[in-house]
Write a protein that holds these residues in place. Structure first.
Motif, PDB file in Angstrom:
ATOM      1  N   ASN A 111      46.107 104.676 -23.736  1.00 16.04           N
ATOM      2  CA  ASN A 111      46.135 103.404 -23.016  1.00 16.04           C
ATOM      3  C   ASN A 111      45.300 103.468 -21.733  1.00 16.04           C
ATOM      4  OD1 ASN A 111      48.965 104.034 -24.306  1.00 16.04           O
ATOM      5  ND2 ASN A 111      48.650 101.828 -24.505  1.00 16.04           N
ATOM      6  N   ASN A 112      44.095 104.021 -21.853  1.00 13.61           N
ATOM      7  CA  ASN A 112      43.204 104.185 -20.704  1.00 13.61           C
ATOM      8  C   ASN A 112      42.041 103.201 -20.760  1.00 13.61           C
ATOM      9  OD1 ASN A 112      43.294 107.839 -20.660  1.00 13.61           O
ATOM     10  ND2 ASN A 112      44.732 106.357 -19.841  1.00 13.61           N
ATOM     11  N   THR A 113      41.499 102.877 -19.569  1.00 15.50           N
ATOM     12  CA  THR A 113      40.173 102.289 -19.478  1.00 15.50           C
ATOM     13  C   THR A 113      39.227 103.416 -19.107  1.00 15.50           C
ATOM     14  OG1 THR A 113      40.974 100.102 -18.824  1.00 15.50           O
ATOM     15  CG2 THR A 113      38.704 100.646 -18.263  1.00 15.50           C
ATOM     16  N   LEU A 114      38.260 103.684 -19.983  1.00 11.40           N
ATOM     17  CA  LEU A 114      37.316 104.784 -19.782  1.00 11.40           C
ATOM     18  C   LEU A 114      36.111 104.283 -18.991  1.00 11.40           C
ATOM     19  CD1 LEU A 114      37.333 106.149 -23.438  1.00 11.40           C
ATOM     20  CD2 LEU A 114      38.804 106.859 -21.543  1.00 11.40           C
ATOM     21  N   VAL A 115      35.658 105.069 -18.033  1.00 10.95           N
ATOM     22  CA  VAL A 115      34.513 104.718 -17.196  1.00 10.95           C
ATOM     23  C   VAL A 115      33.422 105.753 -17.415  1.00 10.95           C
ATOM     24  CG1 VAL A 115      33.720 104.169 -14.868  1.00 10.95           C
ATOM     25  CG2 VAL A 115      36.131 103.780 -15.492  1.00 10.95           C
ATOM     26  N   PHE A 116      32.248 105.301 -17.874  1.00 10.18           N
ATOM     27  CA  PHE A 116      31.121 106.192 -18.159  1.00 10.18           C
ATOM     28  C   PHE A 116      29.936 105.836 -17.270  1.00 10.18           C
ATOM     29  CE2 PHE A 116      33.513 106.045 -22.106  1.00 10.18           C
ATOM     30  CZ  PHE A 116      33.475 107.348 -22.579  1.00 10.18           C
ATOM     31  N   ASP A 117      29.157 106.836 -16.938  1.00  7.26           N
ATOM     32  CA  ASP A 117      27.834 106.637 -16.359  1.00  7.26           C
ATOM     33  C   ASP A 117      26.835 106.551 -17.515  1.00  7.26           C
ATOM     34  OD1 ASP A 117      25.119 107.411 -15.481  1.00  7.26           O
ATOM     35  OD2 ASP A 117      26.057 107.722 -13.534  1.00  7.26           O
ATOM     36  N   VAL A 118      26.064 105.459 -17.557  1.00  6.33           N
ATOM     37  CA  VAL A 118      25.050 105.308 -18.613  1.00  6.33           C
ATOM     38  C   VAL A 118      23.680 105.074 -17.992  1.00  6.33           C
ATOM     39  CG1 VAL A 118      26.536 104.603 -20.533  1.00  6.33           C
ATOM     40  CG2 VAL A 118      25.766 102.878 -18.884  1.00  6.33           C
ATOM     41  N   SER A 119      23.410 105.759 -16.865  1.00 11.55           N
ATOM     42  CA  SER A 119      22.064 105.712 -16.304  1.00 11.55           C
ATOM     43  C   SER A 119      21.074 106.281 -17.314  1.00 11.55           C
ATOM     44  CB  SER A 119      22.011 106.474 -14.981  1.00 11.55           C
ATOM     45  OG  SER A 119      22.527 107.789 -15.127  1.00 11.55           O
ATOM     46  N   LYS A 120      21.548 107.186 -18.162  1.00 10.31           N
ATOM     47  CA  LYS A 120      20.821 107.597 -19.365  1.00 10.31           C
ATOM     48  C   LYS A 120      21.586 106.977 -20.531  1.00 10.31           C
ATOM     49  CE  LYS A 120      19.263 112.000 -17.409  1.00 10.31           C
ATOM     50  NZ  LYS A 120      19.266 113.497 -17.562  1.00 10.31           N
ATOM     51  N   PRO A 121      21.138 105.810 -21.014  1.00 11.08           N
ATOM     52  CA  PRO A 121      21.955 105.008 -21.938  1.00 11.08           C
ATOM     53  C   PRO A 121      22.440 105.737 -23.177  1.00 11.08           C
ATOM     54  CG  PRO A 121      20.124 103.710 -21.112  1.00 11.08           C
ATOM     55  CD  PRO A 121      19.890 105.112 -20.642  1.00 11.08           C
ATOM     56  N   LEU A 122      21.624 106.675 -23.706  1.00 18.17           N
ATOM     57  CA  LEU A 122      22.015 107.371 -24.925  1.00 18.17           C
ATOM     58  C   LEU A 122      22.881 108.599 -24.658  1.00 18.17           C
ATOM     59  CD1 LEU A 122      18.661 107.101 -26.913  1.00 18.17           C
ATOM     60  CD2 LEU A 122      20.808 105.924 -27.408  1.00 18.17           C
ATOM     61  N   PRO A 179      50.967 102.038 -15.250  1.00 18.61           N
ATOM     62  CA  PRO A 179      52.302 102.029 -15.854  1.00 18.61           C
ATOM     63  C   PRO A 179      52.366 100.961 -16.936  1.00 18.61           C
ATOM     64  CG  PRO A 179      52.446 102.076 -13.462  1.00 18.61           C
ATOM     65  CD  PRO A 179      51.005 101.834 -13.797  1.00 18.61           C
ATOM     66  N   LEU A 180      52.981 101.280 -18.068  1.00 21.30           N
ATOM     67  CA  LEU A 180      53.012 100.376 -19.210  1.00 21.30           C
ATOM     68  C   LEU A 180      54.329  99.611 -19.246  1.00 21.30           C
ATOM     69  CD1 LEU A 180      51.484 102.744 -21.921  1.00 21.30           C
ATOM     70  CD2 LEU A 180      50.301 101.133 -20.402  1.00 21.30           C
ATOM     71  N   VAL A 181      54.222  98.328 -19.593  1.00 15.09           N
ATOM     72  CA  VAL A 181      55.406  97.477 -19.676  1.00 15.09           C
ATOM     73  C   VAL A 181      56.207  97.790 -20.929  1.00 15.09           C
ATOM     74  CG1 VAL A 181      56.211  95.099 -19.909  1.00 15.09           C
ATOM     75  CG2 VAL A 181      54.380  95.654 -18.296  1.00 15.09           C
ATOM     76  N   ASP A 182      55.515  97.985 -22.058  1.00 15.29           N
ATOM     77  CA  ASP A 182      56.192  98.348 -23.297  1.00 15.29           C
ATOM     78  C   ASP A 182      55.222  99.074 -24.211  1.00 15.29           C
ATOM     79  OD1 ASP A 182      54.596  96.480 -24.643  1.00 15.29           O
ATOM     80  OD2 ASP A 182      56.123  94.918 -24.577  1.00 15.29           O
ATOM     81  N   THR A 183      55.639  99.307 -25.437  1.00 15.23           N
ATOM     82  CA  THR A 183      54.872 100.112 -26.387  1.00 15.23           C
ATOM     83  C   THR A 183      53.493  99.531 -26.658  1.00 15.23           C
ATOM     84  OG1 THR A 183      56.932 100.786 -27.449  1.00 15.23           O
ATOM     85  CG2 THR A 183      54.900 101.144 -28.691  1.00 15.23           C
ATOM     86  N   TYR A 184      53.390  98.200 -26.679  1.00 13.89           N
ATOM     87  CA  TYR A 184      52.135  97.562 -27.062  1.00 13.89           C
ATOM     88  C   TYR A 184      51.241  97.243 -25.878  1.00 13.89           C
ATOM     89  CZ  TYR A 184      54.409  97.116 -31.570  1.00 13.89           C
ATOM     90  OH  TYR A 184      55.046  97.392 -32.752  1.00 13.89           O
ATOM     91  N   ASP A 185      51.649  97.612 -24.688  1.00 15.45           N
ATOM     92  CA  ASP A 185      50.841  97.339 -23.502  1.00 15.45           C
ATOM     93  C   ASP A 185      49.628  98.261 -23.482  1.00 15.45           C
ATOM     94  OD1 ASP A 185      50.019  96.265 -21.131  1.00 15.45           O
ATOM     95  OD2 ASP A 185      51.456  97.354 -19.895  1.00 15.45           O
ATOM     96  N   ALA A 186      48.449  97.683 -23.242  1.00 19.35           N
ATOM     97  CA  ALA A 186      47.219  98.466 -23.218  1.00 19.35           C
ATOM     98  C   ALA A 186      46.091  97.580 -22.729  1.00 19.35           C
ATOM     99  CB  ALA A 186      46.883  98.993 -24.623  1.00 19.35           C
ATOM    100  N   PRO A 187      44.998  98.172 -22.229  1.00 18.40           N
ATOM    101  CA  PRO A 187      43.830  97.359 -21.854  1.00 18.40           C
ATOM    102  C   PRO A 187      43.134  96.833 -23.105  1.00 18.40           C
ATOM    103  CG  PRO A 187      43.332  99.695 -21.632  1.00 18.40           C
ATOM    104  CD  PRO A 187      44.787  99.601 -21.954  1.00 18.40           C
ATOM    105  N   HIS A 188      42.920  95.535 -23.167  1.00 20.18           N
ATOM    106  CA  HIS A 188      42.292  94.950 -24.349  1.00 20.18           C
ATOM    107  C   HIS A 188      40.856  94.518 -24.100  1.00 20.18           C
ATOM    108  CE1 HIS A 188      45.201  94.212 -27.805  1.00 20.18           C
ATOM    109  NE2 HIS A 188      45.733  95.147 -27.039  1.00 20.18           N
TER     110      HIS A 188
END
Length: 579
Positions: free
Chosen positions: A362-373, A384-393
């Motif tokens: 249930n993470n938001t991943l942050v990448f550097d893509v100054s080199k896009p490939l 903190p999650l509210v319930d089982t289905y809570d997640a970043p959409h």
């Protein structure tokens, strides 16, 4: 509290959840974010309109609106029928027995209006005893597909096992085997004033005993009463069926449309993947290649940056392709490399790639893509999650902040300027939240977010997020109470929304406190091939790249290309007559 965790190397299990129900750490690159300029090499979702889209005519004043949530409250009794047995009783004839329904106050002769075939969203208003001795209730919505052509009808997400319909009666139900018996769901019709709406009563029984009783109304998923196929100059240029799985999203770059699909249950036996269409001639898209990987079948979102194409996979994470030659993408890698992750959506903002991950982390991943490939994972945002289905959409990046639609816990506003010091600035949560997508811009000097949930009856909220510690609702817009929003794009003072069975809706938001529909296109038709009664059916993906066209993905019809509405800037954003 917002927690930050470095990339991990341990293998973790994950759950794929789709149609059921992003250099080394350092300061953020100052290059401009991906715009919607429509240039040939990058033409994706806009970051916002002009620096200040709302003046004139809005002066920035508003009244704070009460937040009632989605699908909450008591809609009142929905039908004139009644269930005879009370909760806890066991009807002698069972829960498919028509005599357990009192239809004496109904005009059952009108049930002849119910079509033999039809797709419905059914509201069930469950009864509850109140402390004062009265009866109150709350409602929820289920789906129903009536078939009279030899196919199998469905109700409550299951095949119908009991179907008794004629010109003055309707009784449908289904049974789910459970230990020592079964659960039955039965709907009896009361009256149908027309061919797109009827009322009735509902009962749920467990092992023959009544456990739920409700009144009901059924909304047929045909075009809204009085509406034509389209309005406001939004016209279809081409329609291309996508045979690969269930199409979910599209991105346009290098004169090609990249459509991603999932091997969802909507199309059993059809694998998901990537379909590449040459759209040099928008009236005649040409399929150039299909890519499907045996171990990677649930692709939900897509974005490009330069020669890199990023696919959100709910099987393996983010799949990176080299599209130097757009008709022949080459698989480069999957990220993160430490462990597979169910990533629901991707977003590019300048040299940042964000991946909204579902389970297991249930993470938001942050990448550097100054080199896009060569995406380099900078950070993982977790809440903190509210319930089982809570997640970043999904998420939207604007002026150094990331607005994350975080399902059950609402809209999160995060300062992402420095990847080593990202801060949660504020949250807007509401009852029965299913926050899925948003778009943000500046209006009359204020930062305004347009937010939509993904659930039966979810509607558009307009939020003042200028001060993330004190977010307030200042406007809203709603269509039928049973249909869900999916994606939202802000282009100047126009808001483009894919609204599943409601098709594409275009709103004038120059006064964000009073969104006003200026155009629509009904994409959903009951007779479309492979159309089902699922709530997540219809218009789902959308891009407005600024090349004069609107690109829409419909779960059944495929890739639809429409003309973009010309904007009359002297009339506060109203569309001109289409050429």
């Amino acid at each position: 509290m917002l927690s930050l965790s470095p990339p991990r190397s341990s293998w973790v299990a994950f759950v794929a959840w789709g149609l059921l129900l992003s250099t080394a750490p350092g300061c953020r690159d100052s290059s401009p974010s991906t715009s919607d300029a429509g240039v040939s090499d990058d033409s994706g979702t806009p970051d916002a309109g002009a620096p200040d889209s709302g003046t004139p005519p809005w002066d920035g004043t508003y009244t704070v609106l009460e937040e009632r949530g989605d699908g909450t409250g008591d809609p009142g009794v929905l039908s004139r029928c009644a269930l005879v047995p009370q909760v806890g009783e066991s009807p002698a004839g069972g829960c498919f027995d028509p005599s357990i329904f009192d239809l004496s106050s109904c005009d059952t002769s009108t049930l002849a209006n119910v079509p033999t075939n039809g797709i419905y969203q059914v509201r069930l208003r469950e009864e509850h005893a109140l402390a004062d001795g009265g009866v109150g209730g709350s409602y929820y919505t289920v789906t129903m597909g009536l078939r009279g052509d030899g196919g199998t009808s469905t109700f409550y997400y299951r095949p119908v096992s009991h179907d008794a319909r004629d010109t003055d009666s309707l009784l449908v139900g289904t049974t789910v085997p459970v230990r020592d018996g079964g659960v039955t769901y039965t709907l009896a019709g009361c009256e149908a004033p027309n061919d797109h709406y009827f009322t009735g009563c509902f009962v749920r029984c467990t092992n023959g005993r009544v456990v739920e009783r409700a009144t009901a109304d059924a909304h047929r998923m045909v075009w809204r009463e009085g509406e034509a196929e389209s309005s406001g100059g939004l016209e279809l240029v081409s329609e291309t069926y996508v045979p690969q799985g269930t199409p979910l999203d599209v991105y346009v770059a290098k004169n090609h449309a990249f459509v991603v699909s999932a091997n969802a249950y909507l199309r059993p036996g059809k694998p998901g993947g990537l379909s590449i269409y040459d759209v040099t001639d928008r009236r005649h898209p040409v399929l150039k290649k299909v890519i499907s990987l045996p171990d990677d079948q649930l692709w939900n979102s897509v974005w490009t940056k330069g020669d890199a194409l990023y696919v959100a996979s709910q099987d393996t994470g983010i799949v990176v392709f080299d599209i130097t030659n757009p008709v022949d993408p080459q698989l480069v890698r999957r990220v993160p490399t430490s462990a597979p992750l169910a990533v629901h959506t991707v977003l590019v903002d300048g040299d940042r790639l964000y991946g909204m991950g579902l389970w297991p982390s249930n993470n938001t991943l942050v990448f550097d893509v100054s080199k896009p490939l060569e995406p380099m994972l900078l950070q993982r945002l977790s809440f903190p999650l509210v319930d089982t289905y809570d997640a970043p959409h999904d998420a939207f990046a604007y002026q150094g902040r990331l607005y994350i639609s975080h399902m059950q816990s609402g809209l999160h506003v995060v300062d992402v300027e420095n990847p080593n010091d990202m801060k949660l600035l504020g949250t807007y949560a509401y009852p029965n939240s299913t926050a899925h997508h948003n778009a943000v811009g500046t209006f009359a000097g204020r930062t305004i977010a347009f937010e939509g949930g993904e659930n039966h009856g979810a509607h558009l909220r307009v939020l003042d997020v200028t001060d993330p510690t004190h977010i307030v609702k200042i406007g809203e817009f709603q269509l039928r109470p049973t249909v869900s929003i999916h994606n939202i794009l802000l282009v100047g003072t126009r808001l483009y929304i894919t609204w599943y069975q409601e098709g594409v809706r275009v709103l004038d938001v120059s006064n964000p406190t009073k969104p006003r529909q200026i155009a629509h296109f009904n994409t959903h038709r009951e007779t479309d091939p492979e159309r089902t009664d699922d709530v997540f059916e219809g218009a789902i993906g959308i891009r407005v790249p600024g090349d004069g066209y609107v690109y829409v993905v419909d779960t059944s019809r495929g890739l639809l290309i429409m003309n973009e509405l010309p904007l009359d800037t002297q009339a506060g954003g109203a569309p001109k007559t289409a050429p």
